[in-house]
Design an enzyme around this catalytic site. Structure first.
Site, PDB file in Angstrom:
ATOM      1  N   GLU A 295     125.056  64.541  48.475  1.00 35.99           N
ATOM      2  CA  GLU A 295     125.522  63.525  47.517  1.00 35.99           C
ATOM      3  C   GLU A 295     124.360  62.812  46.828  1.00 35.99           C
ATOM      4  OE1 GLU A 295     125.618  63.322  50.767  1.00 35.99           O
ATOM      5  OE2 GLU A 295     125.396  61.290  51.548  1.00 35.99           O
TER       6      GLU A 295
ATOM      7  N   HIS B 284     122.174  65.476  53.066  1.00 32.38           N
ATOM      8  CA  HIS B 284     123.026  64.631  52.213  1.00 32.38           C
ATOM      9  C   HIS B 284     123.027  65.136  50.772  1.00 32.38           C
ATOM     10  CE1 HIS B 284     123.914  61.439  55.107  1.00 32.38           C
ATOM     11  NE2 HIS B 284     122.732  61.744  55.624  1.00 32.38           N
TER      12      HIS B 284
ATOM     13  N   CYS C 299     126.203  65.610  57.407  1.00 32.57           N
ATOM     14  CA  CYS C 299     125.367  65.075  58.476  1.00 32.57           C
ATOM     15  C   CYS C 299     126.194  64.860  59.750  1.00 32.57           C
ATOM     16  CB  CYS C 299     124.655  63.811  57.996  1.00 32.57           C
ATOM     17  SG  CYS C 299     123.094  63.566  58.835  1.00 32.57           S
TER      18      CYS C 299
HETATM   19  N1  GLN Z   1     123.781  59.889  63.713  1.00 33.81           N
HETATM   20  C1  GLN Z   1     123.472  61.221  63.361  1.00 33.81           C
HETATM   21  C2  GLN Z   1     121.994  61.544  63.576  1.00 33.81           C
HETATM   22  O1  GLN Z   1     121.188  60.650  63.650  1.00 33.81           O
HETATM   23  C3  GLN Z   1     123.874  61.533  61.937  1.00 33.81           C
HETATM   24  C4  GLN Z   1     123.128  60.735  60.933  1.00 33.81           C
HETATM   25  C5  GLN Z   1     123.782  60.765  59.574  1.00 33.81           C
HETATM   26  O2  GLN Z   1     124.951  61.111  59.464  1.00 33.81           O
HETATM   27  N2  GLN Z   1     123.063  60.380  58.547  1.00 33.81           N
HETATM   28  O3  GLN Z   1     121.641  62.702  63.653  1.00 33.81           O
END
Ligand code: GLN
Length: 547
Positions: free
Chosen positions: A521, A519, A380
């Site tokens: 994970e 994600h 992310c």
């Molecule tokens: N802050 C970033 C976004 O909102 C990444 C979010 C995250 O890593 N879950 O896109």
């Protein structure tokens, strides 16, 4: 209609109620039953999505896009059953539903009260999907006696009373403190906790007693007598080296047998424990160790990256190596060279996160991994930072950055290689969001499909070209920079089905450098390690054999 196990805790918090619930779920599955686990949380936040990871640990996201408590992660890791929106509820959500109904006039002018309106709302929630499984396991957060928890305790009391006899049981977790001075285990706090429970009408059927010392039969008999529980339903729970030992340990201690006895299920189906024996075998019979640096922001509290830590362990199990993960505060690299900090690691992971703090450090870590050929997994925000790194250093966009940081600072400083997404497609629907919408649930959340490029590293890692992964973010890599970045070797190897949203990037001229917008994970299990984590740890293992 499902049978219900209500799981409560007493004496102190953090006894491992979530883990005991998850392990019980796994044990019932091993006996051939289907299960679903639920968490009822007494706090007043509507969901944990807006709670700080420093305070509450990780926010676990479900396929259907709910932002939930990290206990749901344990439930999934132990049972493999995908949690749903309806598997997690807080007092805040319950009250907000009740108040919304009241405003709509749904109560026909009645006076709205905790009993019956709030308790009815809780009971309705508990029984959603009741017909689908053999057992519904409902864990109540907090400890007995908490003011906020009372409506939940009252609701489960009523619920059990309204169901046919023998359809609901209560399991209570307590602590037996050990007094070194007198060399004794103390049962009094457990007695008091059960007394508290009984005073609100709940008689436990099974007592799980956490203890650092072996519990002698004499003490077990005493607890049984004073707490009005059968002696073989007093289950000792000792500290474990790994959480994945819990199903086997609870089975040896007789937990599943006690639960089935309490329901009067006899003869009990024989358990098949092979899944958990294999998990333990992979965890213990390892050859070597790999060291992984996690360069992040929320490093003081390990629970903030709970699923990542677990997924790395699973990756180790897939490769029969131990994974030693170390958390490094990204901010250090904003004024120090990452080299001396990172040279002893076999792989670098940059996890998700929000806000600008520490991001320049994450960019440095990504650069170090790219230049030194060290395996890198960016998740992310970790993917977004890898893209910004490539944009600045390889594509010459020196002021490349994310709109997130400009929004936070209230002024424009960067070329937005990562921009705020206001409109996207989920399945057959168009979703629209504004920056100033309520913070709760306004992100791209839950499972989305991605299509992988044939012949890419990720396609090899997954062994397929259509995948589904969970998202939780507001910002997105801008497709307009694709050609420029691909010309520099950063391949866009996974895209949304409509081809508009970059889901995965990888460096062509690197042994293992992958960034993912989702994600992974959250979907890894000890008995089914996620391919990205299995692949990442394998790359780290290859690296460890080189140095
Ligand atoms: N802050 C970033 C976004 O909102 C990444 C979010 C995250 O890593 N879950 O896109």
């Amino acid at each position: 209609m499902a049978r219900y196990v209500f799981i409560t805790g007493g004496v102190v918090s953090s006894l491992g109620k979530g883990l005991a619930s998850a392990a019980l779920g796994a044990l019932l599955q091993a006996r051939g039953f289907s299960v679903r686990l639920r968490k009822l949380d007494p706090y007043l936040n509507v969901d944990p999505g807006t709670m700080s990871p420093f305070e509450h640990g990780e926010v676990f996201v479900t396929d259907d896009g709910a932002e939930t408590d990290l206990d749901l992660g344990h439930y999934e890791r132990f049972t493999g059953v995908s949690a749903r929106k309806t598997d997690s509820v807080s007092s805040g959500r319950i009250y907000s539903n009740v108040l919304e109904k009241e405003r709509r006039g749904a109560y026909l002018g009645k006076t709205i009260q905790v009993i019956p309106h709030v308790t009815n709302e809780i009971k309705d929630w508990i029984s959603i999907g009741d017909e689908e499984v053999d057992f519904m396991l409902c864990e109540i957060g907090g400890t007995v006696g908490d003011i906020e928890g009372l409506p939940f305790f009252e609701a489960i009391r009523q619920f059990a009373q309204e169901r046919p006899r023998g359809q609901c049981i209560f399991m209570h977790l307590t602590l037996l403190p050990y007094l070194a001075a007198s060399g004794e285990l103390k049962t009094k706090p457990t007695q008091h906790s059960v007394k508290e429970l009984r005073s609100i009408g709940l008689q436990p059927d099974v007592l799980v007693c956490r203890s650092e010392q072996p519990i002698p039969d004499k003490e077990r008999a005493k607890i049984a007598l004073f707490c009005n529980v059968r002696p073989d339903s007093v289950i000792p729970a000792y500290d474990l080296k790994s959480i994945y030992e819990a199903p086997l340990a609870y089975h040896r201690a007789g937990l599943d047998q006690a639960v089935l006895d309490a329901f009067g299920i006899s003869p009990a189906p024989k358990p098949d424990m092979s899944r958990w024996e294999d998990v333990m075998d992979r965890l213990t019979n390892t050859d070597g160790e790999v060291r992984v640096a996690i360069v992040g922001k929320y490093v003081q509290l390990e629970d903030a990256y709970k699923s990542i830590a677990e997924a790395l362990t699973h990756g180790g199990m897939a490769n029969r190596v131990k994974v030693k993960a170390e958390w490094i505060d990204a901010e250090i690299f904003e004024h120090e060279d990452p080299g001396p900090h990172l040279e002893n690691f076999h792989a670098i992971l940059v996890p998700g996160g929000f806000g600008e703090r520490g991001t320049e450090g994450k960019i440095s870590a990504a650069r170090y991994a790219r230049e030194k050929g060290i395996p890198y997994l960016g998740i992310c925000l970790g993917m977004q930072m890898a893209v910004i790194e490539a944009a600045r250093d390889l594509a010459g966009i020196n002021d490349a950055g994310s709109e997130e940081f400009d929004h936070e600072a209230g002024r424009k400083r960067f070329t937005p290689v990562v921009y705020h997404l206001k409109e996207w497609v989920q399945g057959n629907h168009r979703v629209e969001r504004k920056l100033d919408d309520d913070k709760g649930g306004t992100m791209r959340l839950g499972a989305y499909t991605a299509v992988l490029k044939e012949g890419s590293k990720v396609a090899e890692v997954y062994g397929e070209t259509t995948i589904e992964e969970r998202h939780r973010h507001r910002y997105e890599v801008d497709i307009r920079y694709r050609d420029q970045l691909e010309a520099c070797g950063l391949v866009f190897s996974g895209m949304s089905p409509d081809g508009r949203l970059p889901e995965i990037v990888e460096h062509k001229n690197h042994p293992w450098f992958i960034g993912v917008q989702f994600h992974p994970e959250l979907k890894s299990k000890p008995f089914a390690p996620h391919p990205l984590f299995a692949g990442f740890v394998k790359a780290a293992k290859d690296q460890s054999r080189l140095v």
